[in-house]
Design an enzyme around this catalytic site. Sequence first.
Site, PDB file in Angstrom:
ATOM      1  N   HIS A 153       0.774  -1.257   0.097  1.00  0.00           N
ATOM      2  CA  HIS A 153      -0.140   0.271  -0.081  1.00  0.00           C
ATOM      3  C   HIS A 153       0.924   1.119   0.021  1.00  0.00           C
ATOM      4  CE1 HIS A 153       0.540   0.977   4.076  1.00  0.00           C
ATOM      5  NE2 HIS A 153       0.449  -0.344   4.398  1.00  0.00           N
ATOM      6  N   CYS A 168       3.474  -4.771   6.465  1.00  0.00           N
ATOM      7  CA  CYS A 168       3.102  -4.600   5.000  1.00  0.00           C
ATOM      8  C   CYS A 168       4.111  -4.089   4.200  1.00  0.00           C
ATOM      9  CB  CYS A 168       2.096  -3.585   4.863  1.00  0.00           C
ATOM     10  SG  CYS A 168       0.306  -4.117   5.490  1.00  0.00           S
TER      11      CYS A 168
END
Length: 319
Positions: A153, A168
């Site tokens: 992201h 992430c």
Amino acid sequence: MRIFIIFLFSTFLFADVIDTYRYYGIQKTIKEIEKKLQSEKYWLKKLKNIDVKYGYFENPTFILFCNKITRTLQVNLYKKGKLKNLTTFNNVIVGKLGDKQKEGDLKTPIGNYTLINKIKPSNTFYGPLAFVTSYPNLFDKLNKKNGYGIWIHGKPLDGERGDLSKGCIVLNNDEIKHLDTLINYKKTVLEITQNPIYARKDDIAKILALIYKWRDAWRKSDLKKYLAFYSQQTFKRSNGMDFKQFKEYKKRVFDSKKGQKIDIYFRNIQITPYQNVKNLPIYKVEMYEEYLSPTYVFKGNKEIYLQKFGNQFKIIVEK
């Protein structure tokens, strides 16, 4: 049958195969082709001019290769045996070093995944868009790893963030938008590593030959030969069966199939070196399977993991 014969001639342009058809007919020809599919020598010849650094793919595939040490995310396209680097993102943000084991350990997992969705996050902290990964995959679950929500992201739309991820892979917002223009997430694999493991051509050839030997034993309901492809010590099935339980289950199934005509076809085979912290020689195999018998039909995705013990590969995980 006519279409099948045309396929044979267009795919296997070997004089010996053509002559076998001329002299002995289609059944003998099929047997000869089966022998070739089970031969490492055949696959090594087929792979001669194919780049298998990140794996073997029968369809065009985007490959994201994330190195947690160098903090890079390579974007590659694999098409017709050729590998093309589309771009490399540098200074990406990742979680702590080491493999993810549990929720909250702030580590980015090490392994091979797919992108299962593209979303616009409701929380602006995650930037303009995100790709959802398949963590935890089958291998992770059977090794009792947990956690969820591992994404690729962007950065916060309204403020700064620290230089640490909760697990992430984080890109700049212009980079995540650029990545979206480069890939089709539905045709993308993600390999996350610390100490990169690359595929060996002889390993890929050995695995492809093994797949067709395994299929041959499966089709013939030859339990002894079939089970020889599995690791007795480390095998786990997706439903939790160990080798002993799996053996008993397969004996019942094979006994019920005696005398039946069974056809098994594999398409869209993908073989990737499975990234792991111990650098074990493990490969992940995914393919589309068609299993056709008078009493049972299955059409869907097959997933197995193989580990090399000495000079032989054994199946250690199967779904």
